[in-house]
Enzyme design. Structure first.
Site, PDB file in Angstrom:
ATOM      1  N   ARG A   1     -27.128 100.525 -14.796  1.00  0.00           N
ATOM      2  CA  ARG A   1     -26.288 100.123 -15.921  1.00  0.00           C
ATOM      3  C   ARG A   1     -24.821 100.127 -15.497  1.00  0.00           C
ATOM      4  NH1 ARG A   1     -30.227  99.993 -19.696  1.00  0.00           N
ATOM      5  NH2 ARG A   1     -31.563 101.826 -19.926  1.00  0.00           N
TER       6      ARG A   1
ATOM      7  N   ARG B   1     -24.239 103.523 -13.164  1.00  0.00           N
ATOM      8  CA  ARG B   1     -25.211 104.626 -13.061  1.00  0.00           C
ATOM      9  C   ARG B   1     -26.639 104.073 -13.134  1.00  0.00           C
ATOM     10  NH1 ARG B   1     -27.489 105.404 -18.048  1.00  0.00           N
ATOM     11  NH2 ARG B   1     -28.662 107.191 -17.316  1.00  0.00           N
TER      12      ARG B   1
ATOM     13  N   SER C   1     -39.854 103.634 -26.764  1.00  0.00           N
ATOM     14  CA  SER C   1     -38.637 103.533 -27.558  1.00  0.00           C
ATOM     15  C   SER C   1     -37.996 102.149 -27.542  1.00  0.00           C
ATOM     16  CB  SER C   1     -37.680 104.610 -27.049  1.00  0.00           C
ATOM     17  OG  SER C   1     -36.594 104.723 -27.887  1.00  0.00           O
TER      18      SER C   1
HETATM   19  C1  G16 Z   1     -33.554 107.321 -23.963  1.00  0.00           C
HETATM   20  C2  G16 Z   1     -32.888 108.678 -23.969  1.00  0.00           C
HETATM   21  C3  G16 Z   1     -31.426 108.521 -24.291  1.00  0.00           C
HETATM   22  C4  G16 Z   1     -30.787 107.553 -23.307  1.00  0.00           C
HETATM   23  C5  G16 Z   1     -31.560 106.240 -23.247  1.00  0.00           C
HETATM   24  C6  G16 Z   1     -31.090 105.340 -22.133  1.00  0.00           C
HETATM   25  O1  G16 Z   1     -33.429 106.746 -25.215  1.00  0.00           O
HETATM   26  O2  G16 Z   1     -33.538 109.484 -24.925  1.00  0.00           O
HETATM   27  O3  G16 Z   1     -30.830 109.781 -24.225  1.00  0.00           O
HETATM   28  O4  G16 Z   1     -29.477 107.282 -23.666  1.00  0.00           O
HETATM   29  O5  G16 Z   1     -32.925 106.496 -23.015  1.00  0.00           O
HETATM   30  O6  G16 Z   1     -31.207 106.027 -20.933  1.00  0.00           O
HETATM   31  P1  G16 Z   1     -30.980 105.355 -19.530  1.00  0.00           P
HETATM   32  O7  G16 Z   1     -29.627 104.719 -19.603  1.00  0.00           O
HETATM   33  O8  G16 Z   1     -31.054 106.472 -18.553  1.00  0.00           O
HETATM   34  O9  G16 Z   1     -32.051 104.313 -19.358  1.00  0.00           O
HETATM   35  P2  G16 Z   1     -34.674 106.082 -25.938  1.00  0.00           P
HETATM   36  O10 G16 Z   1     -34.168 105.722 -27.283  1.00  0.00           O
HETATM   37  O11 G16 Z   1     -35.062 104.895 -25.099  1.00  0.00           O
HETATM   38  O12 G16 Z   1     -35.714 107.159 -25.937  1.00  0.00           O
END
Ligand code: G16
Length: 549
Positions: free
Chosen positions: A514, A505, A69
């Site tokens: 973050r 977090r 992603s």
């Molecule tokens: C993924 C999750 C999202 C989340 C993001 C960041 O997004 O599907 O729900 O907000 O990661 O997550 P974290 O802050 O835990 O790294 P994506 O678009 O990367 O699949």
């Protein structure tokens, strides 16, 4: 072993993809995600797990998506999609983690056997998996690993090639529901485009000529957008930018939804392309996030993030539901995370009077919370979100007998909205069409939309740490339980700022922590974020240069 697994096939295949020594995996916010070179053994094992999940689900199709992603191009990842297009339930996650970390074939088999016993999986049942990948160069080798896992367990498989994550979620649900009363649409990519485009055509009124610039993050969204345009009316004016899908090194680089959200600035490649008065939006690397923006007459950049999208959609749905004249109107509610801007929360709760809940980061958490509403709108500030309609709500809409022409028109709109929205997961392309329809119906330009409320200035910072597991949270990730002293510092620092809010977090998708801060002024938000980031670094920071290669 207690279960009748094809032991020799699985062991032989497992030996072809040995687990790298010393590397620890965990099924996080969005499945397994790390640098692509570490992932082959994991993806092989995920193939086997997905097949077992299918056996557990009466041989329904399970989805597997290979993507990282928004992460850098060198990363990759893999996640499992349930039969209705939802995320894998959290009670499977620790088992996935154990299976991924099993050091050798023997312990891999024992871990699989535990999973089968725990969830009473009848291994004699057939199994089916549907899979896709994003445009990352590492995807092909990972698909080969997945295929070996599927073959070893004797799984029927459909390879969907390069697709957006939301397309794979759609295909999974549509394939499983075809011909049933829950039919979700034709289970094919043309079926997906036709469903969205037909709904859009039913909804759109006469369009003004304000163009839309779509930043495709040089990812799979560029392919999907080009294909979708073949199905949309010719007056859908759009300029596609950052469409270099197969140029190495450019995916998500200085563009895309995550860049816009974290930098809060226009992707440099859009300078001169996006003109004041135009709308712009950015997709991310697998097209499941959406970020809007515009330039004011003086060229100043304004971001319309997931919170602004949620506010727009929520207000629109409340009014739409009222205009339909239901005897028992569905309850509209909103789900956010700790990242939601304080003023968006106030707007939704106070100005619009809507119920709102805050949950931990990750679509899986938001999705489940949104299911509790008749119409549940969930969005993360980073632009990931969708709208869910409960089955009661769908029945209400289906069986409604409008009493006036206005009620009739609005009920028709609501039916088309159900088709326009990809409720399986956040879908940047479906969300973009939804925003375009709402702006069209409300006759809003980007500035009018932006003025629903004023964002509190905020800053999101990423701190690389030695071990993100040292950071643990509670209260929907708004407070740290460990390191406790760091939370004390956060509390004392935040208290010094009017309208101040801040939290720390661990990321579930990157080896990082973050840090989020908001305050009454831009200077104060930046200052607070920098203080909190500095302290986070002191508690567990890692020199970026020493990141494992
Ligand atoms: C993924 C999750 C999202 C989340 C993001 C960041 O997004 O599907 O729900 O907000 O990661 O997550 P974290 O802050 O835990 O790294 P994506 O678009 O990367 O699949």
């Amino acid at each position: 072993l207690k279960n009748n697994l094809p032991v020799s096939e699985l062991a032989a295949a497992c030996d072809k993809y040995p687990k790298p020594e010393g590397h620890v995996y965990s099924y996080g916010t969005a499945g397994f995600r790390t640098q692509s070179k570490w992932l082959e053994s994991v993806v092989f094992r995920v193939g086997v797990i997905a097949a077992l999940r299918s056996k557990r689900h009466s041989s329904k199709f399970i989805g597997v998506m290979i993507t990282a992603s928004h992460n850098p191009e060198d990363d990759n990842g893999v996640k499992i999609v349930d039969p209705r297009g939802e995320m894998l339930p959290t009670d499977w996650e620790p088992y996935c983690t154990t299976i991924a970390n099993a050091p050798d074939a023997a312990s891999f088999l024992v871990a699989l056997d535990d999973l089968c016993s725990k969830f009473k999986i009848d291994v004699s049942k057939p199994c089916k998996v549907i899979y896709a990948r994003d445009t990352r160069p590492s995807g092909l080798a990972l698909v080969a690993a997945l295929q070996l896992g599927l073959k070893a367990i004797g799984c029927e498989a459909i390879d969907e090639g390069i697709r957006t994550t939301p397309q794979l979620h759609y295909l999974t649900r549509a394939t499983n529901t075809e011909g049933t009363k829950d039919d979700y649409g034709v289970p094919s990519i043309p079926g997906y485009y036709e469903k969205l485009a037909n709904a859009y055509k039913r909804l759109i009124r006469r369009r003004d000529d304000t163009p839309l610039v779509v930043d495709c993050a040089n990812g799979v969204g560029a392919i999907a957008m080009k294909e979708l345009l073949e199905y949309l009316p010719k007056d859908f004016q759009v300029t596609l930018a950052n469409t270099d899908v197969f140029v190495p090194g450019v995916l998500n680089h200085l563009c895309g939804a995550d860049f816009v959200k974290t930098k809060q600035e226009l992707p440099p490649s859009l300078k001169g392309v996006l003109k004041p008065g135009h709308r712009g939006c950015s997709l991310d690397g697998d097209a499941d996030r959406l970020m809007y923006f515009y330039l004011d007459p003086k060229g100043g950049f304004h971001m319309l993030d997931g919170d602004k999208i949620a506010a727009l959609i929520a207000g629109y749905f409340v009014d739409k539901v009222k205009l339909c004249g239901f005897k028992e109107p569905p309850r509209v509610g909103v789900v956010q995370t700790a990242y939601a801007n304080g003023n968006s929360t106030k707007y939704i709760q106070k100005t619009k009077g809507l119920p709102l809940v805050c949950v931990s980061t990750g679509v899986k958490h938001l999705h489940h919370a949104a299911e509790k509403f008749g119409i549940g709108i969930y969005f993360e500030a980073n632009g990931h979100g969708t709208v869910l309609f409960s089955s009661d709500t769908l029945d209400t809409i289906r069986n409604h007998e409008p009493q006036t022409p206005t009620q009739d028109d609005n009920t028709k709109d609501l039916k088309a909205l159900v088709d326009l929205i990809n409720s399986t997961v956040g879908d940047a392309i479906s969300d973009m069409l939804l925003v375009e329809v709402i702006l069209n119906h409300l006759r809003y330009d980007a500035q009018a939309w932006d003025s629903l409320y004023t964002d509190l200035p905020n800053r999101l910072v990423k701190v690389l740490v030695r071990n993100r597991d040292e950071f643990q949270t509670e209260d929907a990730e708004r407070r740290l339980t460990h390191p406790a002293d760091l939370q004390k510092f956060v509390d004392s620092q935040v208290a010094k700022y009017p309208d101040g809010r801040g939290f720390i977090r661990p990321s579930g998708t990157e080896d990082a922590v973050r840090v989020y801060a908001e305050a009454a002024s831009r200077f104060e938000a930046d200052q607070l974020a920098n203080y909190l980031a500095g302290w986070t670094y002191d508690f567990g920071g890692m020199d970026p240069a020493s990141r494992p290669k």
